[in-house]
Design an enzyme around this catalytic site. Structure first.
Site, PDB file in Angstrom:
ATOM      1  N   LYS A 194       0.936  -1.359  -0.039  1.00 15.43           N
ATOM      2  CA  LYS A 194       0.156   0.035   0.127  1.00 15.43           C
ATOM      3  C   LYS A 194       0.667   1.023  -0.089  1.00 15.43           C
ATOM      4  CE  LYS A 194      -4.389   1.327   1.549  1.00 15.43           C
ATOM      5  NZ  LYS A 194      -4.080   2.637   0.107  1.00 15.43           N
ATOM      6  N   LYS A 203       6.092   2.695   8.195  1.00 13.17           N
ATOM      7  CA  LYS A 203       5.110   3.279   8.685  1.00 13.17           C
ATOM      8  C   LYS A 203       3.881   2.341   8.943  1.00 13.17           C
ATOM      9  CE  LYS A 203       4.467   7.193   6.426  1.00 13.17           C
ATOM     10  NZ  LYS A 203       4.348   7.832   5.323  1.00 13.17           N
ATOM     11  N   LYS A 221       4.724   3.120  -3.119  1.00  9.31           N
ATOM     12  CA  LYS A 221       4.313   4.451  -4.047  1.00  9.31           C
ATOM     13  C   LYS A 221       4.241   4.513  -5.189  1.00  9.31           C
ATOM     14  CE  LYS A 221       3.822   8.205  -1.535  1.00  9.31           C
ATOM     15  NZ  LYS A 221       3.927   8.258  -0.416  1.00  9.31           N
ATOM     16  N   SER A 266      -7.008   4.761   5.471  1.00  8.18           N
ATOM     17  CA  SER A 266      -7.280   3.866   4.074  1.00  8.18           C
ATOM     18  C   SER A 266      -7.373   2.395   4.429  1.00  8.18           C
ATOM     19  CB  SER A 266      -5.978   3.977   3.482  1.00  8.18           C
ATOM     20  OG  SER A 266      -5.712   5.135   2.425  1.00  8.18           O
TER      21      SER A 266
HETATM   22  P1  NAD Z   1      -1.005  18.618  -1.577  1.00 14.80           P
HETATM   23  O1  NAD Z   1      -0.945  18.553  -3.112  1.00 14.80           O
HETATM   24  O2  NAD Z   1      -2.421  18.326  -1.073  1.00 14.80           O
HETATM   25  O3  NAD Z   1      -0.321  19.621  -0.382  1.00 14.80           O
HETATM   26  C1  NAD Z   1       0.639  20.015  -1.134  1.00 14.80           C
HETATM   27  C2  NAD Z   1       1.100  20.993  -0.965  1.00 14.80           C
HETATM   28  O4  NAD Z   1       2.046  21.579  -0.645  1.00 14.80           O
HETATM   29  C3  NAD Z   1       0.490  22.170  -1.965  1.00 14.80           C
HETATM   30  O5  NAD Z   1      -1.118  23.350  -1.378  1.00 14.80           O
HETATM   31  C4  NAD Z   1       1.847  22.325  -3.063  1.00 14.80           C
HETATM   32  O6  NAD Z   1       1.331  23.686  -3.950  1.00 14.80           O
HETATM   33  C5  NAD Z   1       2.724  23.089  -1.851  1.00 14.80           C
HETATM   34  N1  NAD Z   1       3.676  22.990  -1.628  1.00 14.80           N
HETATM   35  C6  NAD Z   1       4.519  22.524  -2.690  1.00 14.80           C
HETATM   36  N2  NAD Z   1       5.605  23.065  -3.087  1.00 14.80           N
HETATM   37  C7  NAD Z   1       6.483  23.973  -1.714  1.00 14.80           C
HETATM   38  C8  NAD Z   1       6.957  24.743  -1.278  1.00 14.80           C
HETATM   39  N3  NAD Z   1       8.223  24.451  -1.553  1.00 14.80           N
HETATM   40  N4  NAD Z   1       6.681  25.079   0.127  1.00 14.80           N
HETATM   41  C9  NAD Z   1       5.280  25.263   0.504  1.00 14.80           C
HETATM   42  N5  NAD Z   1       4.790  24.744   0.075  1.00 14.80           N
HETATM   43  C10 NAD Z   1       4.421  24.348  -1.480  1.00 14.80           C
HETATM   44  O7  NAD Z   1      -0.178  17.227  -0.619  1.00 14.80           O
HETATM   45  P2  NAD Z   1      -0.432  16.412   0.384  1.00 14.80           P
HETATM   46  O8  NAD Z   1      -1.608  14.972   0.430  1.00 14.80           O
HETATM   47  O9  NAD Z   1      -0.319  17.633   2.121  1.00 14.80           O
HETATM   48  O10 NAD Z   1       1.274  16.352   1.268  1.00 14.80           O
HETATM   49  C11 NAD Z   1       2.222  17.158   1.358  1.00 14.80           C
HETATM   50  C12 NAD Z   1       3.281  16.207   1.792  1.00 14.80           C
HETATM   51  O11 NAD Z   1       2.607  15.181   3.320  1.00 14.80           O
HETATM   52  C13 NAD Z   1       4.102  15.032   1.224  1.00 14.80           C
HETATM   53  O12 NAD Z   1       5.298  15.137   1.624  1.00 14.80           O
HETATM   54  C14 NAD Z   1       3.032  13.508   1.259  1.00 14.80           C
HETATM   55  O13 NAD Z   1       3.602  12.576   1.198  1.00 14.80           O
HETATM   56  C15 NAD Z   1       3.211  13.816   2.528  1.00 14.80           C
HETATM   57  N6  NAD Z   1       1.498  13.074   3.195  1.00 14.80           N
HETATM   58  C16 NAD Z   1       0.749  12.676   2.235  1.00 14.80           C
HETATM   59  C17 NAD Z   1      -0.872  12.145   2.901  1.00 14.80           C
HETATM   60  C18 NAD Z   1      -2.144  11.934   2.769  1.00 14.80           C
HETATM   61  O14 NAD Z   1      -2.584  11.008   2.850  1.00 14.80           O
HETATM   62  N7  NAD Z   1      -2.446  13.398   1.145  1.00 14.80           N
HETATM   63  C19 NAD Z   1      -0.461  11.389   3.668  1.00 14.80           C
HETATM   64  C20 NAD Z   1       1.325  10.905   4.295  1.00 14.80           C
HETATM   65  C21 NAD Z   1       2.470  11.361   4.239  1.00 14.80           C
END
Ligand code: NAD
Length: 476
Positions: A75, A99, A111, A367
């Site tokens: 996953k 994780k 991934k 999830s």
């Molecule tokens: P997302 O696409 O919803 O949001 C990411 C945001 O970061 C966007 O708004 C983007 O414009 C902004 N961004 C890009 N570059 C940037 C910068 N230099 N400075 C500040 N902001 C910037 O993505 P997300 O789902 O919120 O994921 C964010 C992080 O969390 C990633 O590292 C992802 O791997 C991790 N993550 C997400 C999930 C999930 O369920 N969505 C789960 C675990 C980990």
């Protein structure tokens, strides 16, 4: 000319995760062959595919990495970004294995990603790209309810997950469990309530646990309760928005929020709802009335605050800026935001780093609930909600009879309320995050050679995966 240490720093996430693994592996008592197997990425599928966009054809590059099949299915999220590479996807798949082990979600790690920036494409074009990528995964057996189950990540959300589920269903018309091929779907398409905000909610639960942990706070010289703490958040996407919202509800002051094009700072506190409305209106967080705007996206990291939450991308805290970080607590909501060099500097400065491999596990935890819901074909709470309410009503009636006092209507309503799906999901998520916190901090507090929470979290993961391999009889 000789390059500075910051300019020479290795920012390859795959190398970074390997180093984090090796640091922990050196402190566990497992045979080298077993450690090697836990560390390596089992398989990677690289794909190039053409998509017709209007009157031109564009070729896209995508990957799906399956890090470990010690538990099945595997996953992990799907990422859309110009920065996606094979190494990045492999590193993120490895983090997923660890994780899942940490929060006891019964999956191996995987991934996927496509190298493109969705910001430059229309919704129709993103749909075409998503459906074609899904078809490629189906062709090679890299997706399926019992094989590999994607979820949202950077640049994707429930819309993309619905397209993936629909494409999978079209290729498997007889499949009864098709909805379980992907999680993070809209609730009307087989999703579970609470998944969208789950990663942010999990980050909130993890931070709350740390601030209740007197022994840990004493060790890091951190004083006071979570309430009133000044928080800076980098990234106002799914994870960043939700964690800012939930910590504001917990009484924290959100003093800065950053995005890719700059940040807004307001020491008196930013209203998360107002910022979200401002962005919806102007398509940018900048120029929020009453706040100072900066066009430097990295300025948010150096703001004077108590808790810094990187919630955007990897390699944000590096040797180049670690010494400028003022926060005492770094809560890693993003994957891989801190390089090993920066981590060493921050630990030396006495910062408490709550690591990604634990802290952002709320997404995969919920999830897991969604996957189980899809396989059981039943909403959480359906069987027990009314039964519990009737039992509680009888109990309240008995108490009123015994005490000869009528309870207030409000209290009665609170006591007899049976749990809905969202309450069960949040309760399950909190249980998973709290249990994992205890396991990790137990390792950190009781093993002398473990001096940071990341190493403790990796040890916790390695030992659990090793146990599975032993139980399978693959290793002695
Ligand atoms: P997302 O696409 O919803 O949001 C990411 C945001 O970061 C966007 O708004 C983007 O414009 C902004 N961004 C890009 N570059 C940037 C910068 N230099 N400075 C500040 N902001 C910037 O993505 P997300 O789902 O919120 O994921 C964010 C992080 O969390 C990633 O590292 C992802 O791997 C991790 N993550 C997400 C999930 C999930 O369920 N969505 C789960 C675990 C980990």
């Amino acid at each position: 000319m000789k390059k500075s240490a910051a300019a020479r720093e290795d920012l390859n996430l795959n190398h970074i995760v390997s180093r984090q693994f090796d640091r922990a592996a050196a402190l566990v008592n497992q045979p080298q062959g077993l450690l090697d197997q836990i560390k390596v990425c089992n398989s990677v599928y690289q794909v190039q595919f053409p998509v017709k966009l209007g009157n031109r054809v564009e070729v896209f590059y995508g990957w799906r990495a399956e890090h470990s099949q010690h538990k099945k299915p595997v996953k992990g999220g799907i990422r859309y970004s110009r920065m996606v590479t094979q190494d990045e996807v492999m590193a993120l798949a490895a983090l997923m294995t660890y994780k899942c082990a940490i929060v006891n979600a019964p999956f191996g790690g995987s991934k996927g990603g496509i190298c493109f920036s969705p910001r430059n494409y229309s919704a129709d074009q993103i749909e075409k790209i998503t459906r074609r990528y899904t078809a490629e995964l189906i062709k090679k057996g890299f997706i399926g309810p019992g094989i590999d189950v994607p979820a949202p990540d950077y640049g994707t959300g429930e819309r993309e997950m619905a397209w993936i589920a629909d494409t999978y269903d079209a290729f498997h018309p007889q499949g009864l469990d098709n909805l379980a091929c992907v999680t993070g779907k809209p609730v009307g398409q087989g999703g579970v309530r609470g998944r969208t905000e789950a990663t942010g909610r999990g980050v909130q639960f993890g931070i709350r646990e740390a601030f209740k942990d007197k022994e840990l706070l004493r060790r890091f010289g951190i004083r006071g309760a979570l309430e009133g703490k000044r928080v800076a958040v980098q990234g106002f996407g799914n994870v960043g928005y939700h964690v800012a919202k939930f910590l504001e509800e917990d009484g924290c002051r959100i003093v800065a929020i950053g995005e890719y094009n700059g940040c807004v700072v307001r020491p008196a506190g930013i209203s998360v709802a107002k910022l979200a409305a401002h962005r919806a209106r102007t398509r940018s967080i900048l120029n929020l009335p009453g706040a100072k705007s900066s066009r430097d996206p990295s300025a948010v990291l150096e703001v004077d605050c108590d808790i810094l939450i990187p919630a955007a991308l990897e390699n944000q805290l590096t040797l180049g800026n670690a010494h400028k970080i003022k926060a005492r607590v770094i809560a890693e909501a993003a994957n891989g935001p801190t390089t090993p060099g920066a981590e060493a500097v921050l630990l030396k400065q006495g910062a408490l780093i709550i690591p990604d491999v634990y802290l952002n596990a709320g997404g995969v935890t919920v999830s897991y609930f969604e996957w189980v819901k899809n396989l059981s074909h039943m909403r959480y709470g359906l069987m027990e909600k009314r039964f519990n309410e009737l039992s509680q009503e009888r109990l309240v009636g008995a108490v009123e009879n015994l005490t000869r006092r009528a309870l207030s209507a409000r209290l009665k309503q609170e006591l007899v309320h049976g749990a809905d799906e969202i309450e069960l999901v949040n309760s399950g998520l909190e249980t998973a995050m709290v249990l994992a916190y205890r396991e990790i901090t137990e390792i950190f507090k009781r093993r002398k050679k473990v001096t940071d929470l990341r190493t403790a979290a990796f040890i916790c993961a390695i030992e659990k995966v090793a146990t599975t391999y032993r139980e399978l009889g693959i290793f002695p």
